[in-house]
Design a protein around this motif. Structure first.
Motif, PDB file in Angstrom:
ATOM      1  N   LYS A 153      -4.978   0.417 -12.014  1.00 55.97           N
ATOM      2  CA  LYS A 153      -5.273   1.080 -13.291  1.00 55.97           C
ATOM      3  C   LYS A 153      -4.198   0.822 -14.351  1.00 55.97           C
ATOM      4  N   GLY A 154      -3.720  -0.403 -14.390  1.00 58.43           N
ATOM      5  CA  GLY A 154      -2.758  -0.780 -15.403  1.00 58.43           C
ATOM      6  C   GLY A 154      -1.333  -0.340 -15.148  1.00 58.43           C
ATOM      7  N   LYS A 155      -1.089   0.345 -14.012  1.00 59.15           N
ATOM      8  CA  LYS A 155       0.265   0.827 -13.716  1.00 59.15           C
ATOM      9  C   LYS A 155       1.122  -0.277 -13.094  1.00 59.15           C
ATOM     10  N   ASP A 156       2.384  -0.298 -13.483  1.00 56.75           N
ATOM     11  CA  ASP A 156       3.339  -1.239 -12.895  1.00 56.75           C
ATOM     12  C   ASP A 156       4.066  -0.522 -11.753  1.00 56.75           C
ATOM     13  N   ILE A 157       3.318  -0.219 -10.701  1.00 53.82           N
ATOM     14  CA  ILE A 157       3.883   0.608  -9.619  1.00 53.82           C
ATOM     15  C   ILE A 157       4.969  -0.125  -8.845  1.00 53.82           C
ATOM     16  N   PHE A 158       4.989  -1.453  -8.898  1.00 56.37           N
ATOM     17  CA  PHE A 158       5.963  -2.201  -8.108  1.00 56.37           C
ATOM     18  C   PHE A 158       7.362  -2.193  -8.724  1.00 56.37           C
ATOM     19  N   HIS A 159       7.488  -1.587  -9.918  1.00 54.90           N
ATOM     20  CA  HIS A 159       8.807  -1.443 -10.537  1.00 54.90           C
ATOM     21  C   HIS A 159       9.103   0.039 -10.812  1.00 54.90           C
ATOM     22  N   HIS A 160       8.673   0.883  -9.902  1.00 51.26           N
ATOM     23  CA  HIS A 160       8.903   2.316 -10.041  1.00 51.26           C
ATOM     24  C   HIS A 160      10.395   2.630  -9.878  1.00 51.26           C
ATOM     25  N   PRO A 161      10.950   3.563 -10.661  1.00 52.53           N
ATOM     26  CA  PRO A 161      12.402   3.837 -10.585  1.00 52.53           C
ATOM     27  C   PRO A 161      12.874   4.367  -9.232  1.00 52.53           C
ATOM     28  N   ALA A 162      11.990   4.946  -8.433  1.00 50.93           N
ATOM     29  CA  ALA A 162      12.417   5.459  -7.120  1.00 50.93           C
ATOM     30  C   ALA A 162      12.545   4.357  -6.079  1.00 50.93           C
ATOM     31  N   ILE A 163      11.969   3.190  -6.368  1.00 48.38           N
ATOM     32  CA  ILE A 163      11.891   2.122  -5.372  1.00 48.38           C
ATOM     33  C   ILE A 163      13.040   1.136  -5.573  1.00 48.38           C
ATOM     34  N   HIS A 164      13.751   0.857  -4.481  1.00 44.92           N
ATOM     35  CA  HIS A 164      14.889  -0.067  -4.512  1.00 44.92           C
ATOM     36  C   HIS A 164      14.638  -1.198  -3.514  1.00 44.92           C
ATOM     37  N   TYR A 165      14.605  -2.416  -4.000  1.00 46.51           N
ATOM     38  CA  TYR A 165      14.363  -3.575  -3.142  1.00 46.51           C
ATOM     39  C   TYR A 165      15.694  -4.122  -2.632  1.00 46.51           C
ATOM     40  N   VAL A 166      15.809  -4.232  -1.326  1.00 45.03           N
ATOM     41  CA  VAL A 166      17.069  -4.642  -0.695  1.00 45.03           C
ATOM     42  C   VAL A 166      16.904  -6.041  -0.117  1.00 45.03           C
ATOM     43  N   ASP A 167      17.713  -6.958  -0.591  1.00 42.99           N
ATOM     44  CA  ASP A 167      17.745  -8.312  -0.044  1.00 42.99           C
ATOM     45  C   ASP A 167      19.041  -8.570   0.727  1.00 42.99           C
ATOM     46  N   ASP A 168      20.161  -8.095   0.182  1.00 44.75           N
ATOM     47  CA  ASP A 168      21.468  -8.375   0.760  1.00 44.75           C
ATOM     48  C   ASP A 168      21.655  -7.634   2.084  1.00 44.75           C
ATOM     49  N   ALA A 169      22.122  -8.350   3.104  1.00 45.22           N
ATOM     50  CA  ALA A 169      22.292  -7.758   4.435  1.00 45.22           C
ATOM     51  C   ALA A 169      23.354  -6.661   4.436  1.00 45.22           C
ATOM     52  N   ALA A 170      24.398  -6.827   3.635  1.00 43.86           N
ATOM     53  CA  ALA A 170      25.454  -5.814   3.591  1.00 43.86           C
ATOM     54  C   ALA A 170      24.922  -4.499   3.021  1.00 43.86           C
ATOM     55  N   VAL A 171      24.068  -4.587   1.999  1.00 45.57           N
ATOM     56  CA  VAL A 171      23.447  -3.384   1.437  1.00 45.57           C
ATOM     57  C   VAL A 171      22.533  -2.747   2.473  1.00 45.57           C
ATOM     58  N   SER A 172      21.816  -3.572   3.224  1.00 45.70           N
ATOM     59  CA  SER A 172      20.939  -3.064   4.284  1.00 45.70           C
ATOM     60  C   SER A 172      21.725  -2.235   5.293  1.00 45.70           C
ATOM     61  N   MET A 173      22.885  -2.716   5.690  1.00 50.56           N
ATOM     62  CA  MET A 173      23.697  -1.991   6.675  1.00 50.56           C
ATOM     63  C   MET A 173      24.264  -0.701   6.095  1.00 50.56           C
ATOM     64  N   ARG A 174      24.539  -0.679   4.779  1.00 49.35           N
ATOM     65  CA  ARG A 174      25.072   0.540   4.165  1.00 49.35           C
ATOM     66  C   ARG A 174      24.041   1.663   4.149  1.00 49.35           C
TER      67      ARG A 174
ATOM     68  N   GLU B 207       0.834  -1.208   0.000  1.00 46.58           N
ATOM     69  CA  GLU B 207       0.000   0.000   0.000  1.00 46.58           C
ATOM     70  C   GLU B 207       0.868   1.259   0.000  1.00 46.58           C
ATOM     71  N   LEU B 208       1.930   1.237   0.797  1.00 48.09           N
ATOM     72  CA  LEU B 208       2.845   2.378   0.827  1.00 48.09           C
ATOM     73  C   LEU B 208       3.496   2.596  -0.532  1.00 48.09           C
ATOM     74  N   LEU B 209       3.908   1.511  -1.169  1.00 49.89           N
ATOM     75  CA  LEU B 209       4.530   1.633  -2.490  1.00 49.89           C
ATOM     76  C   LEU B 209       3.549   2.214  -3.503  1.00 49.89           C
ATOM     77  N   LEU B 210       2.286   1.795  -3.422  1.00 53.93           N
ATOM     78  CA  LEU B 210       1.256   2.347  -4.308  1.00 53.93           C
ATOM     79  C   LEU B 210       1.172   3.862  -4.150  1.00 53.93           C
ATOM     80  N   ASP B 211       1.117   4.336  -2.907  1.00 52.79           N
ATOM     81  CA  ASP B 211       0.938   5.770  -2.662  1.00 52.79           C
ATOM     82  C   ASP B 211       2.208   6.560  -2.938  1.00 52.79           C
ATOM     83  N   ILE B 212       3.366   6.013  -2.581  1.00 53.17           N
ATOM     84  CA  ILE B 212       4.632   6.713  -2.845  1.00 53.17           C
ATOM     85  C   ILE B 212       4.862   6.849  -4.340  1.00 53.17           C
ATOM     86  N   ALA B 213       4.586   5.780  -5.098  1.00 55.64           N
ATOM     87  CA  ALA B 213       4.750   5.851  -6.552  1.00 55.64           C
ATOM     88  C   ALA B 213       3.830   6.913  -7.145  1.00 55.64           C
ATOM     89  N   TYR B 214       2.609   6.972  -6.652  1.00 57.42           N
ATOM     90  CA  TYR B 214       1.667   7.974  -7.137  1.00 57.42           C
ATOM     91  C   TYR B 214       2.175   9.378  -6.822  1.00 57.42           C
TER      92      TYR B 214
END
Length: 519
Positions: free
Chosen positions: A286-307, A242-249
């Motif tokens: 509404k047909g938007k691919d909001i989950f791949h918005h350029p502002a959004i970065h998905y972090v899986d790696d723990a080292a990236v999380s700490m950075r 839900e947050l990603l939907l609103d932030i992308a908008y």
């Protein structure tokens, strides 16, 4: 209260509706490590309402203890469980390892994980997806069907018929103006209804999604203007999306600064992939691919999380939503003491949880054995709740009428259940209302009020809300500061000596009470 689990028995056959993890105070969480109140191998099937951990989080333990039957749920819930239960197992293993390595636990017994990642995957493999509103037979003697609950992806209410008795378990119910999902539905004219009461004492302003975005826009702009980070503890499932939907908008409308948004939760990232697969079925996209918005970065790696903790002026969405585990805790440790950072709560915080303690104004908190000062701006937006509020719960209950047996009000803190009980009683004085306690058992017969057949745990009341460990944490983080206020060194030492004597006196009483009697 968290930890939903209902056992239904008819002619010697048993099913469960949900099998959830207790969340909140450490005392309440000890229930997760105790024995089940039933024999797991004697359960024939589970009907699962949805994939939130307080409804599904003990399924891996149930399976590890001998349950081999099917777990019926929606297709979306089954997909989410693959990630939710495996992640829960990893958290259990990590938390056990972390506690065993803490210096303040040196010399204590080894802490065992509640279950493992493999247990979680084994439980997921036992799921059997079923469509909405179609009858199925979980086991001979029972029939059931699932109804949209409007709460999270795949969430349902569970209708069960057995032995000539009809009942409906609400699961968790969603509110009006819920992103992605239609309003809750369900049958009427039942013998018994079991309804959640999470927000039974709260009424929220009915904000549209557009009005909610206005609130989020203001919080983001104020937080980023301070120069620090905006940390949002969020449930990995539904709240993050839900947050990603609103932030992308907001980003597309140029209403918030162009700053990185880090989703620092491997579980949230996997859950988001399920949402993306079901995007065509979800409202508001509404047909938007909001989950791949350029502002959004998905972090899986723990080292990236700490950075991320070396950065300023970014948005960090991290689990867990109540701050009890997961990566949000190290983001809190690095941001709570910063006057330029903001912590924004967008979800329910159970009594005794770290999130609730911060939200209630604690000046210091204890995170992983270390004391952390709270100087950051603490903010809250209520309108993201995935739960119906008091008025919406009452409307849902009315829509189930006539209820010929009893209404059970559960899954809420005592004040919430009491408030909703009073409201329902005022609306329908003739309705039998039951507010069960942990461990109680009831006999159900068609058309008659429920009869108590087994009493609650004797310690049930003490397990709910804040416990001694919450009070200890408050005491421990302020002790040094309070001692420093004593001007004379000798008086400080005297105060410490007196506190030790008090503890020893209580310890001596306990020892004398538990000492074995000898002839």
């Amino acid at each position: 209260m968290t930890g939903s689990c209902l056992e239904i028995e008819s002619d010697g056959t048993r099913i469960l509706v949900d099998c959830g993890l207790f969340q909140g105070s450490r005392s309440l969480e000890t229930l997760n490590h105790g024995a089940f109140a039933f024999a797991p191998e004697g359960i024939d099937a589970v009907v699962l309402t949805h994939a939130h951990i307080d409804h599904c989080g003990l399924l891996p333990k149930l399976v590890a203890r001998g349950f081999e039957g099917p777990i019926f749920c929606t297709d979306e819930t089954s997909e989410l469980l693959q990630y939710m239960l495996a992640d829960a197992g990893r958290i259990q293993e990590f938390e056990a390892q972390r506690r065993n390595q803490r210096r303040d636990r040196a010399g204590e017994g080894t802490f065992e994980p509640l279950y493992t990642e493999q247990d979680g995957l084994t439980a997921w493999r036992q799921t059997r997806p079923v469509p909405l509103e179609e009858w199925f037979q979980p086991t001979p003697g029972f029939r059931a069907r699932l109804w949209n609950a409007g709460h999270i992806l795949g969430a349902t209410s569970a209708e069960v018929d057995a032995g000539g008795v009809s009942l409906l378990c609400s699961g968790d119910l969603g509110p009006q103006y819920k992103a992605f999902h239609a309003d809750p539905e369900g049958p009427s004219g039942l013998d018994y209804v079991i309804c959640e009461a999470t927000y039974g004492s709260r009424s929220r302003a009915k904000l549209t999604i557009s009005e909610r975005r206005d609130l989020l826009e203001g919080e983001i702009n104020r937080a980023i203007s301070r120069g620090g980070n905006l940390v949002i503890p969020a449930f990995a499932l539904e709240r993050t999306q839900e947050l990603l939907l609103d932030i992308a908008y907001l980003a597309d409308e140029n209403r918030i600064p162009n700053v990185p948004v880090f989703v620092d939760s491997p579980l949230a990232n996997r859950a988001t992939s399920v949402f993306a697969r079901h995007a065509a079925e979800l409202e508001d996209l509404k047909g938007k691919d909001i989950f791949h918005h350029p502002a959004i970065h998905y972090v899986d790696d723990a080292a990236v999380s700490m950075r991320i903790n070396t950065m300023s002026g970014v948005i960090i969405i991290a689990a867990s939503g109540m701050c009890e585990a997961g990566r949000v805790r190290h983001h809190l440790a690095h941001n709570l003491h910063r006057r330029d950072s903001t912590i924004l709560f967008v979800g329910f915080q159970a009594q005794g949880s770290l999130g609730r303690i911060i939200l209630e104004g604690a000046k210091q908190v204890r995170i992983s054995g270390s004391d952390v000062n709270v100087r950051a701006h603490i903010r809250r937006i209520d309108s993201y709740s995935a739960h119906a509020d008091q008025a919406e719960l009452l409307d849902w209950i009315k829509a189930r009428n006539p209820i010929s047996g009893s209404l059970f009000l559960t899954h809420g803190e005592p004040g919430a259940i009491a408030a909703l009980t009073e409201l329902v009683s005022d609306d329908d004085p003739s309705l039998s209302i039951v507010t069960p306690k942990i461990g109680e058992c009831y006999q159900l017969q068609s058309g008659t009020p429920a009869k108590l057949a087994g009493t609650a745990r004797t310690d049930a009341a003490q397990l709910i809300g804040r416990d001694w460990q919450n009070d200890y944490a408050d005491f421990a983080v302020s002790l040094k500061r309070q001692l420093a206020r004593i001007s004379e060194t000798g008086n400080r030492q005297k105060a410490i000596t007196e506190m030790r004597r008090v503890l020893e006196r209580y310890s001596d009483v306990h020892d004398s009470q538990t000492e074995p009697v000898r002839d």
